[in-house]
Design a protein around this motif. Structure first.
Motif, PDB file in Angstrom:
ATOM      1  N   VAL A  69      32.829  44.345  37.402  1.00 30.75           N
ATOM      2  CA  VAL A  69      33.378  43.023  37.079  1.00 30.75           C
ATOM      3  C   VAL A  69      34.248  43.185  35.832  1.00 30.75           C
ATOM      4  CG1 VAL A  69      32.875  40.627  36.501  1.00 30.75           C
ATOM      5  CG2 VAL A  69      31.296  41.906  37.977  1.00 30.75           C
ATOM      6  N   VAL A  70      35.571  43.192  36.017  1.00 33.09           N
ATOM      7  CA  VAL A  70      36.504  43.297  34.896  1.00 33.09           C
ATOM      8  C   VAL A  70      36.757  41.892  34.362  1.00 33.09           C
ATOM      9  CG1 VAL A  70      38.819  43.986  34.157  1.00 33.09           C
ATOM     10  CG2 VAL A  70      37.574  45.398  35.802  1.00 33.09           C
ATOM     11  N   LEU A  71      36.344  41.657  33.122  1.00 33.60           N
ATOM     12  CA  LEU A  71      36.385  40.315  32.538  1.00 33.60           C
ATOM     13  C   LEU A  71      37.761  39.923  32.002  1.00 33.60           C
ATOM     14  CD1 LEU A  71      32.975  40.675  30.726  1.00 33.60           C
ATOM     15  CD2 LEU A  71      33.445  39.033  32.559  1.00 33.60           C
ATOM     16  N   SER A  72      38.617  40.908  31.786  1.00 32.90           N
ATOM     17  CA  SER A  72      39.989  40.614  31.341  1.00 32.90           C
ATOM     18  C   SER A  72      40.919  41.707  31.844  1.00 32.90           C
ATOM     19  CB  SER A  72      40.064  40.538  29.816  1.00 32.90           C
ATOM     20  OG  SER A  72      41.416  40.415  29.398  1.00 32.90           O
ATOM     21  N   GLU A  73      41.816  41.338  32.738  1.00 33.81           N
ATOM     22  CA  GLU A  73      42.769  42.331  33.276  1.00 33.81           C
ATOM     23  C   GLU A  73      43.712  42.836  32.188  1.00 33.81           C
ATOM     24  OE1 GLU A  73      42.773  43.882  36.012  1.00 33.81           O
ATOM     25  OE2 GLU A  73      41.207  42.743  37.041  1.00 33.81           O
ATOM     26  N   LYS A  74      43.885  42.024  31.124  1.00 32.82           N
ATOM     27  CA  LYS A  74      44.754  42.425  30.005  1.00 32.82           C
ATOM     28  C   LYS A  74      44.009  43.346  29.042  1.00 32.82           C
ATOM     29  CE  LYS A  74      45.258  38.322  28.550  1.00 32.82           C
ATOM     30  NZ  LYS A  74      45.421  36.864  28.421  1.00 32.82           N
ATOM     31  N   GLY A  75      42.686  43.443  29.225  1.00 30.92           N
ATOM     32  CA  GLY A  75      41.886  44.201  28.262  1.00 30.92           C
ATOM     33  C   GLY A  75      41.664  43.428  26.978  1.00 30.92           C
ATOM     34  N   ASP A  76      41.769  42.090  27.059  1.00 36.76           N
ATOM     35  CA  ASP A  76      41.599  41.219  25.898  1.00 36.76           C
ATOM     36  C   ASP A  76      40.100  41.045  25.632  1.00 36.76           C
ATOM     37  OD1 ASP A  76      41.186  38.911  24.274  1.00 36.76           O
ATOM     38  OD2 ASP A  76      43.149  38.133  24.833  1.00 36.76           O
ATOM     39  N   THR A  77      39.619  41.586  24.531  1.00 40.09           N
ATOM     40  CA  THR A  77      38.174  41.573  24.265  1.00 40.09           C
ATOM     41  C   THR A  77      37.642  40.165  23.981  1.00 40.09           C
ATOM     42  OG1 THR A  77      38.606  42.149  21.941  1.00 40.09           O
ATOM     43  CG2 THR A  77      38.125  43.958  23.448  1.00 40.09           C
ATOM     44  N   GLN A  78      38.460  39.309  23.359  1.00 38.97           N
ATOM     45  CA  GLN A  78      38.000  37.937  23.085  1.00 38.97           C
ATOM     46  C   GLN A  78      37.822  37.146  24.374  1.00 38.97           C
ATOM     47  OE1 GLN A  78      40.919  36.617  20.101  1.00 38.97           O
ATOM     48  NE2 GLN A  78      39.282  36.648  18.598  1.00 38.97           N
ATOM     49  N   GLU A  79      38.794  37.272  25.264  1.00 40.81           N
ATOM     50  CA  GLU A  79      38.706  36.606  26.571  1.00 40.81           C
ATOM     51  C   GLU A  79      37.488  37.134  27.331  1.00 40.81           C
ATOM     52  OE1 GLU A  79      41.209  36.206  30.790  1.00 40.81           O
ATOM     53  OE2 GLU A  79      41.804  37.699  29.305  1.00 40.81           O
ATOM     54  N   ALA A  80      37.283  38.433  27.286  1.00 37.04           N
ATOM     55  CA  ALA A  80      36.162  39.059  28.000  1.00 37.04           C
ATOM     56  C   ALA A  80      34.822  38.569  27.479  1.00 37.04           C
ATOM     57  CB  ALA A  80      36.252  40.583  27.874  1.00 37.04           C
ATOM     58  N   THR A  81      34.699  38.447  26.154  1.00 40.79           N
ATOM     59  CA  THR A  81      33.427  38.004  25.558  1.00 40.79           C
ATOM     60  C   THR A  81      33.103  36.570  25.969  1.00 40.79           C
ATOM     61  OG1 THR A  81      33.754  39.492  23.678  1.00 40.79           O
ATOM     62  CG2 THR A  81      32.188  37.696  23.384  1.00 40.79           C
ATOM     63  N   LYS A  82      34.110  35.692  25.974  1.00 42.90           N
ATOM     64  CA  LYS A  82      33.894  34.303  26.392  1.00 42.90           C
ATOM     65  C   LYS A  82      33.418  34.242  27.839  1.00 42.90           C
ATOM     66  CE  LYS A  82      37.234  32.147  23.237  1.00 42.90           C
ATOM     67  NZ  LYS A  82      38.579  31.548  23.131  1.00 42.90           N
ATOM     68  N   LYS A  83      34.056  35.018  28.704  1.00 41.51           N
ATOM     69  CA  LYS A  83      33.679  35.018  30.120  1.00 41.51           C
ATOM     70  C   LYS A  83      32.289  35.609  30.327  1.00 41.51           C
ATOM     71  CE  LYS A  83      38.269  35.101  32.278  1.00 41.51           C
ATOM     72  NZ  LYS A  83      39.192  35.882  33.131  1.00 41.51           N
ATOM     73  N   LEU A  84      31.966  36.621  29.536  1.00 45.39           N
ATOM     74  CA  LEU A  84      30.637  37.237  29.619  1.00 45.39           C
ATOM     75  C   LEU A  84      29.559  36.221  29.236  1.00 45.39           C
ATOM     76  CD1 LEU A  84      28.961  39.883  30.025  1.00 45.39           C
ATOM     77  CD2 LEU A  84      29.182  40.233  27.564  1.00 45.39           C
ATOM     78  N   ASP A  85      29.780  35.493  28.148  1.00 43.09           N
ATOM     79  CA  ASP A  85      28.819  34.481  27.699  1.00 43.09           C
ATOM     80  C   ASP A  85      28.629  33.385  28.749  1.00 43.09           C
ATOM     81  OD1 ASP A  85      28.351  35.772  25.324  1.00 43.09           O
ATOM     82  OD2 ASP A  85      29.718  34.537  24.143  1.00 43.09           O
ATOM     83  N   LEU A  86      29.725  32.962  29.359  1.00 40.25           N
ATOM     84  CA  LEU A  86      29.638  31.916  30.386  1.00 40.25           C
ATOM     85  C   LEU A  86      28.907  32.419  31.621  1.00 40.25           C
ATOM     86  CD1 LEU A  86      33.199  30.324  30.040  1.00 40.25           C
ATOM     87  CD2 LEU A  86      31.010  29.246  29.462  1.00 40.25           C
ATOM     88  N   ALA A  87      29.143  33.686  31.980  1.00 44.31           N
ATOM     89  CA  ALA A  87      28.454  34.281  33.125  1.00 44.31           C
ATOM     90  C   ALA A  87      26.950  34.351  32.861  1.00 44.31           C
ATOM     91  CB  ALA A  87      29.009  35.680  33.408  1.00 44.31           C
ATOM     92  N   ALA A  88      26.598  34.732  31.619  1.00 45.05           N
ATOM     93  CA  ALA A  88      25.176  34.804  31.242  1.00 45.05           C
ATOM     94  C   ALA A  88      24.556  33.413  31.252  1.00 45.05           C
ATOM     95  CB  ALA A  88      25.035  35.447  29.869  1.00 45.05           C
ATOM     96  N   ALA A  89      25.300  32.427  30.725  1.00 44.99           N
ATOM     97  CA  ALA A  89      24.783  31.055  30.646  1.00 44.99           C
ATOM     98  C   ALA A  89      24.582  30.443  32.021  1.00 44.99           C
ATOM     99  CB  ALA A  89      25.745  30.193  29.827  1.00 44.99           C
ATOM    100  N   SER A  90      25.388  30.852  32.994  1.00 44.65           N
ATOM    101  CA  SER A  90      25.261  30.293  34.348  1.00 44.65           C
ATOM    102  C   SER A  90      24.266  31.076  35.201  1.00 44.65           C
ATOM    103  CB  SER A  90      26.636  30.264  35.038  1.00 44.65           C
ATOM    104  OG  SER A  90      27.144  31.582  35.152  1.00 44.65           O
ATOM    105  N   GLY A  91      23.625  32.078  34.591  1.00 46.40           N
ATOM    106  CA  GLY A  91      22.555  32.795  35.284  1.00 46.40           C
ATOM    107  C   GLY A  91      23.035  33.818  36.298  1.00 46.40           C
ATOM    108  N   GLU A  92      24.271  34.287  36.172  1.00 50.04           N
ATOM    109  CA  GLU A  92      24.767  35.307  37.107  1.00 50.04           C
ATOM    110  C   GLU A  92      23.972  36.603  36.966  1.00 50.04           C
ATOM    111  OE1 GLU A  92      28.969  36.048  37.164  1.00 50.04           O
ATOM    112  OE2 GLU A  92      29.461  33.918  36.940  1.00 50.04           O
ATOM    113  N   GLU A  93      23.856  37.339  38.066  1.00 47.95           N
ATOM    114  CA  GLU A  93      23.161  38.630  38.024  1.00 47.95           C
ATOM    115  C   GLU A  93      23.936  39.595  37.153  1.00 47.95           C
ATOM    116  OE1 GLU A  93      21.888  40.522  41.625  1.00 47.95           O
ATOM    117  OE2 GLU A  93      21.486  38.583  42.587  1.00 47.95           O
ATOM    118  N   MET A  94      23.230  40.277  36.272  1.00 46.51           N
ATOM    119  CA  MET A  94      23.859  41.236  35.367  1.00 46.51           C
ATOM    120  C   MET A  94      22.953  42.446  35.223  1.00 46.51           C
ATOM    121  SD  MET A  94      25.152  38.856  32.225  1.00 46.51           S
ATOM    122  CE  MET A  94      26.703  37.980  32.300  1.00 46.51           C
ATOM    123  N   ASP A  95      23.564  43.615  35.142  1.00 48.55           N
ATOM    124  CA  ASP A  95      22.783  44.838  34.933  1.00 48.55           C
ATOM    125  C   ASP A  95      23.302  45.637  33.742  1.00 48.55           C
ATOM    126  OD1 ASP A  95      20.910  44.801  37.319  1.00 48.55           O
ATOM    127  OD2 ASP A  95      22.849  44.591  38.317  1.00 48.55           O
TER     128      ASP A  95
END
Length: 449
Positions: A69-95
């Motif tokens: 799961v690539v969280l930012s196609e631009k490699g933008d770490t801030q965008e990726a962190t926001k998406k990661l937090d939202l994915a965690a908050a919505s209970g998505e499966e993560m390993d």
């Protein structure tokens, strides 16, 4: 205020989702015995070569499939962190989770998003500080293993060194660094060439340039210590300010801070256009050392290690950036996730071939091949002194990680402002140190309430 409320809500949602995830228990493998693990990363394919890397892992471990799961196609770490937090908050499966910096890593550990690795490490029977160059320990436990290894170093215009009769340093001090800067400056006025260019601080960013003498220590390298107390009483903080002041105002060997701000100068242009003979920067520059279409290389480049404070100090310590490879706390396939991050942070780094690994067991010929591969993608790799580059990269090591505080940005801003009062001649060194200490202590005290 709105940001703080959002952070509190996000933290609560993440904790609830993690508890719910833990309650689900372990999910069995599929009918064919193959387990799929979900890997969340800020890194895109161009920078991380995921297709080839994951294929190599799946070939070695055919019972584990990696769902990337690539969280930012631009490699933008801030965008990726926001998406990661939202994915965690919505209970998505993560390993498997990849963090790009110590602040993001430490904060997510604090939120309970990350599982400790100590049992896996003990079972395998190795010591992290012997196996890897980067120390990832937090609160006495390991929650991640380090991937790439980007130490800071000094880039040198070797043509300028030869002209001044100066050798490429293999081991040097800040005093010698300042002497080089003085000897390398040339000319005057608009065409003046400076001995060194510092790309910061800037608005509370690029604060590495106010921690020069702190950055080469095995520990206590930040403005705040691990226990949350101020580190501004360290003589090395004062020394860092003193060096910047001397190089700019007395030796006139560093590009003026005011010019850096007003002209919006950038380290790439200053170095490749030969406006400065040396820059202190991170080794993400490896991918550009041989020159690019935007910044062609018209001279020979060499590399020197981060300077030491005294000749007898241990060498190699330098600011380092890495990727923190972690297991999600709610992962139902922790063993398979661990196998992936352990493989990825060791032989997987060699397969990937995009970065210098943190793994200590990389042989010198393997390191040299990676460097050759990285430089081959630049326009003039033959102009890079690979011997000096390999030597610096192989000897570099990271200091102990200091978990960032939530109010770090306030501290950076205050110190940056006091530095500007100093460098613009509005207050002396003693006053600057005293006011910085007072302001930082006040910020610490306010945040303890």
């Amino acid at each position: 205020m709105r940001k703080r409320v959002w952070n509190v809500l996000l933290s609560a949602i993440i904790v609830i989702s993690l508890l719910a995830g833990c309650a689900d228990g372990y999910k069995p493998a599929g009918a064919n015995g193959r387990v799929t693990i979900k890997f969340y990363t800020h890194g895109n394919g161009a920078n991380y070569n995921w297709k080839q890397t994951i294929a190599a892992f799946e070939k070695k471990y055919p019972n584990i499939k990696v769902d990337l799961v690539v969280l930012s196609e631009k490699g933008d770490t801030q965008e990726a962190t926001k998406k990661l937090d939202l994915a965690a908050a919505s209970g998505e499966e993560m390993d498997v989770l990849m963090f790009s910096d110590p602040a993001t890593y430490a904060q997510r550990v604090g939120l309970g998003m990350v599982a400790p690795l100590d049992d896996f490490i003990a079972k395998e029977g190795y010591k992290v500080n012997e196996e890897y160059k980067v120390d990832t320990k937090l609160n006495g436990k390991y929650y991640a293993l380090p991937g790439k290894f980007n130490p800071w170093y000094v880039l040198l215009n070797k043509d300028h060194l030869d002209e001044a009769g100066l050798p490429v340093p293999k081991d040097w001090t800040w005093d010698q660094f300042m002497d080089y800067a003085k000897k390398l400056k040339k000319g005057s006025g608009a065409t003046k060439r400076y001995g060194v260019y510092f790309h910061g601080p800037q608005g509370g960013g690029w604060m590495e340039y106010l921690k020069l003498a702190l950055g080469n220590q095995p520990e206590h390298t930040e403005f705040i210590k691990a226990d949350g107390s101020s580190n501004l009483d360290s003589p090395l903080f004062r020394k860092s300010l003193e060096m910047r002041l001397k190089m700019e105002k007395v030796d006139k060997s560093s590009t003026p801070y005011e010019a850096m701000l007003s002209q919006k100068l950038h380290y790439r242009a200053q170095f490749f256009n030969q406006s400065a003979s040396m820059i202190l920067i991170g080794s993400w520059m490896n991918t550009e050392l041989g020159g690019t279409d935007q910044f062609p290389l018209k001279f020979q480049v060499a590399v020197a290690p981060y300077p030491k404070n005294a000749p007898g100090d241990p060498g190699g310590y330098t600011p380092v950036t890495t990727d923190y490879m972690a297991i999600a706390a709610n992962s139902t396939h922790k063993e398979e996730a661990y196998k992936f991050i352990r493989w990825y942070t060791t032989e997987g780094q060699l397969v990937q071939g995009k970065n210098i690994p943190s793994w200590n067991k990389v042989k010198s010929d393997e390191l040299s091949k990676i460097v050759d591969s990285i430089l081959s993608q630049t326009n003039n790799p033959e102009k890079v002194d690979k011997e000096s580059l390999n030597r610096v990269l192989s000897q570099a090591k990271a200091s102990k990680i200091i978990p960032p505080v939530s109010y770090q940005a306030e501290i950076y801003k205050a110190i940056n402002e006091e530095y500007e009062m100093l460098i613009f001649g509005k207050q002396d060194l003693d006053t600057t140190v005293k006011k910085a200490q007072e302001r930082v202590q006040k910020i610490i005290d306010t945040n303890k309430k």
